[in-house]
Every structure is written in structure tokens, then in C-alpha cells.
Motif scaffolding. Structure first.
Motif, PDB file in Angstrom:
ATOM      1  N   ALA A  50       1.837  12.620   7.677  1.00 34.85           N
ATOM      2  CA  ALA A  50       1.962  13.887   8.403  1.00 34.85           C
ATOM      3  C   ALA A  50       1.907  15.095   7.481  1.00 34.85           C
ATOM      4  N   ASP A  51       2.384  14.961   6.236  1.00 33.26           N
ATOM      5  CA  ASP A  51       2.424  16.103   5.325  1.00 33.26           C
ATOM      6  C   ASP A  51       1.107  16.351   4.594  1.00 33.26           C
ATOM      7  N   SER A  52       0.079  15.573   4.898  1.00 34.63           N
ATOM      8  CA  SER A  52      -1.231  15.801   4.275  1.00 34.63           C
ATOM      9  C   SER A  52      -2.348  15.754   5.325  1.00 34.63           C
ATOM     10  N   GLY A  53      -2.113  16.441   6.428  1.00 32.05           N
ATOM     11  CA  GLY A  53      -3.129  16.543   7.462  1.00 32.05           C
ATOM     12  C   GLY A  53      -3.400  15.257   8.209  1.00 32.05           C
ATOM     13  N   GLY A  54      -2.514  14.278   8.083  1.00 30.80           N
ATOM     14  CA  GLY A  54      -2.704  12.993   8.745  1.00 30.80           C
ATOM     15  C   GLY A  54      -3.522  11.998   7.939  1.00 30.80           C
ATOM     16  N   TRP A  55      -3.884  12.381   6.719  1.00 28.82           N
ATOM     17  CA  TRP A  55      -4.719  11.521   5.881  1.00 28.82           C
ATOM     18  C   TRP A  55      -3.958  11.041   4.643  1.00 28.82           C
ATOM     19  N   GLY A  56      -4.169   9.785   4.278  1.00 26.05           N
ATOM     20  CA  GLY A  56      -3.704   9.230   3.010  1.00 26.05           C
ATOM     21  C   GLY A  56      -4.926   9.003   2.137  1.00 26.05           C
ATOM     22  N   TYR A  57      -4.798   9.249   0.839  1.00 26.22           N
ATOM     23  CA  TYR A  57      -5.933   9.168  -0.081  1.00 26.22           C
ATOM     24  C   TYR A  57      -5.636   8.175  -1.203  1.00 26.22           C
ATOM     25  N   VAL A  78     -14.071   4.274  -6.628  1.00 30.19           N
ATOM     26  CA  VAL A  78     -14.109   4.106  -5.181  1.00 30.19           C
ATOM     27  C   VAL A  78     -12.964   4.933  -4.617  1.00 30.19           C
ATOM     28  N   ASP A  79     -13.283   5.762  -3.628  1.00 31.91           N
ATOM     29  CA  ASP A  79     -12.281   6.620  -3.000  1.00 31.91           C
ATOM     30  C   ASP A  79     -12.079   6.184  -1.552  1.00 31.91           C
ATOM     31  N   PHE A  80     -10.848   6.275  -1.088  1.00 30.47           N
ATOM     32  CA  PHE A  80     -10.517   5.918   0.282  1.00 30.47           C
ATOM     33  C   PHE A  80      -9.749   7.047   0.950  1.00 30.47           C
ATOM     34  N   MET A  81      -9.984   7.204   2.236  1.00 29.36           N
ATOM     35  CA  MET A  81      -9.180   8.071   3.094  1.00 29.36           C
ATOM     36  C   MET A  81      -8.780   7.227   4.292  1.00 29.36           C
ATOM     37  N   VAL A  82      -7.507   7.275   4.642  1.00 26.86           N
ATOM     38  CA  VAL A  82      -6.990   6.526   5.777  1.00 26.86           C
ATOM     39  C   VAL A  82      -6.311   7.504   6.722  1.00 26.86           C
ATOM     40  N   LYS A  83      -6.708   7.503   7.988  1.00 28.58           N
ATOM     41  CA  LYS A  83      -6.125   8.408   8.982  1.00 28.58           C
ATOM     42  C   LYS A  83      -4.937   7.734   9.647  1.00 28.58           C
ATOM     43  N   ASP A  84      -3.756   8.344   9.503  1.00 26.62           N
ATOM     44  CA  ASP A  84      -2.539   7.855  10.149  1.00 26.62           C
ATOM     45  C   ASP A  84      -1.575   9.044  10.209  1.00 26.62           C
ATOM     46  N   SER A  85      -1.550   9.707  11.359  1.00 28.51           N
ATOM     47  CA  SER A  85      -0.786  10.950  11.472  1.00 28.51           C
ATOM     48  C   SER A  85       0.720  10.753  11.329  1.00 28.51           C
ATOM     49  N   LYS A  86       1.224   9.556  11.548  1.00 29.14           N
ATOM     50  CA  LYS A  86       2.659   9.305  11.369  1.00 29.14           C
ATOM     51  C   LYS A  86       3.001   9.084   9.900  1.00 29.14           C
ATOM     52  N   ARG A  87       2.242   8.256   9.216  1.00 28.51           N
ATOM     53  CA  ARG A  87       2.526   7.948   7.804  1.00 28.51           C
ATOM     54  C   ARG A  87       2.208   9.109   6.885  1.00 28.51           C
ATOM     55  N   ASP A 140       0.261   8.658  -5.331  1.00 29.03           N
ATOM     56  CA  ASP A 140       0.839   8.830  -4.010  1.00 29.03           C
ATOM     57  C   ASP A 140      -0.297   9.048  -3.022  1.00 29.03           C
ATOM     58  N   ALA A 141       0.024   9.049  -1.761  1.00 30.03           N
ATOM     59  CA  ALA A 141      -1.011   9.132  -0.730  1.00 30.03           C
ATOM     60  C   ALA A 141      -1.641  10.511  -0.610  1.00 30.03           C
ATOM     61  N   LYS A 142      -1.135  11.500  -1.373  1.00 32.45           N
ATOM     62  CA  LYS A 142      -1.666  12.852  -1.285  1.00 32.45           C
ATOM     63  C   LYS A 142      -2.596  13.198  -2.448  1.00 32.45           C
ATOM     64  N   GLY A 174      -5.658  13.229  -3.024  1.00 29.02           N
ATOM     65  CA  GLY A 174      -6.880  13.966  -2.732  1.00 29.02           C
ATOM     66  C   GLY A 174      -6.703  15.159  -1.820  1.00 29.02           C
ATOM     67  N   PHE A 175      -5.494  15.402  -1.355  1.00 28.18           N
ATOM     68  CA  PHE A 175      -5.281  16.415  -0.338  1.00 28.18           C
ATOM     69  C   PHE A 175      -5.648  17.822  -0.800  1.00 28.18           C
ATOM     70  N   ALA A 176      -5.288  18.210  -2.000  1.00 24.25           N
ATOM     71  CA  ALA A 176      -5.562  19.576  -2.471  1.00 24.25           C
ATOM     72  C   ALA A 176      -7.055  19.891  -2.415  1.00 24.25           C
ATOM     73  N   CYS A 177      -7.898  18.996  -2.860  1.00 26.91           N
ATOM     74  CA  CYS A 177      -9.349  19.214  -2.819  1.00 26.91           C
ATOM     75  C   CYS A 177      -9.855  19.299  -1.382  1.00 26.91           C
ATOM     76  N   HIS A 178      -9.310  18.490  -0.518  1.00 29.97           N
ATOM     77  CA  HIS A 178      -9.805  18.400   0.855  1.00 29.97           C
ATOM     78  C   HIS A 178      -9.381  19.557   1.747  1.00 29.97           C
ATOM     79  N   THR A 179      -8.462  20.405   1.285  1.00 29.12           N
ATOM     80  CA  THR A 179      -8.050  21.541   2.112  1.00 29.12           C
ATOM     81  C   THR A 179      -9.191  22.531   2.311  1.00 29.12           C
ATOM     82  N   THR A 180     -10.223  22.492   1.456  1.00 26.31           N
ATOM     83  CA  THR A 180     -11.368  23.393   1.628  1.00 26.31           C
ATOM     84  C   THR A 180     -12.169  23.056   2.879  1.00 26.31           C
TER      85      THR A 180
END
Length: 84
Positions: free
Chosen positions: A27-34, A16-25, A60-62, A64-70
Motif C-alpha cells: 500500500a505504501d508504494s502505489g500497490g506495487w512491490g519491486y 531481471v526486474d519484477f513488479m508485483v501488484k498487491d494493494s494490501k501488501r 525491500d519491496a520499494k 524501484g518505487f522512486a524511479c516509477h513515480t515519474t
């Protein structure tokens, strides 16, 4: 899927994968925590993803960030929200 050709249709539980949008928490991963939780069918329980996963999942909250940059132009989201 046009934005993620390696995606497959749902079948047996795997994770199960989750993405949470929170631009303050996040900020270094496009506003998303994974997060990812792997499913163990023998115990019928979930556990946090690990660096042994493919792709590796750091604790850590990043994770999934590398994959999602596409799909940065889609706010880092591969799929559209399903209509109900």
C-alpha cells in the motif's frame, strides 16, 4: 521509449526486474512491490540487487518505487504489455 528514455533494447543478460501488484501488501508504494536480481555471467546465476547497484537497490519491496513515480499516471508502469 517515450516514458523512459534511458531504456535500451535487450542485449546481453544484465538483470531481471519484477513488479508485483498487491494493494494490501504494498500500500505504501502505489500497490506495487519491486525486486531486481543481478546476473553474473561467469557463474550463470542471479543474486539479489544491492545498494552498490546503479541505481541502488535496497532489500525491500520499494526498491524501484522512486524511479516509477515519474509514471504515476500510468499506474507506475513504464512499458505497455506486449501483444502476443
Amino acid at each position: 521509449m517515450e516514458t523512459f528514455p534511458a531504456a535500451t533494447a535487450p542485449g546481453a543478460k544484465h538483470d531481471v526486474d519484477f513488479m508485483v501488484k498487491d494493494s494490501k501488501r504494498f500500500a505504501d508504494s502505489g500497490g506495487w512491490g519491486y525486486a531486481v536480481f543481478d546476473y553474473d555471467s561467469a557463474s550463470d546465476k542471479f543474486a539479489s540487487g544491492t545498494l552498490a547497484d546503479k541505481p541502488p537497490q535496497g532489500n525491500d519491496a520499494k526498491c524501484g518505487f522512486a524511479c516509477h513515480t515519474t509514471v504515476k499516471t500510468r499506474d507506475y508502469v513504464f512499458t505497455d504489455y506486449g501483444h502476443r
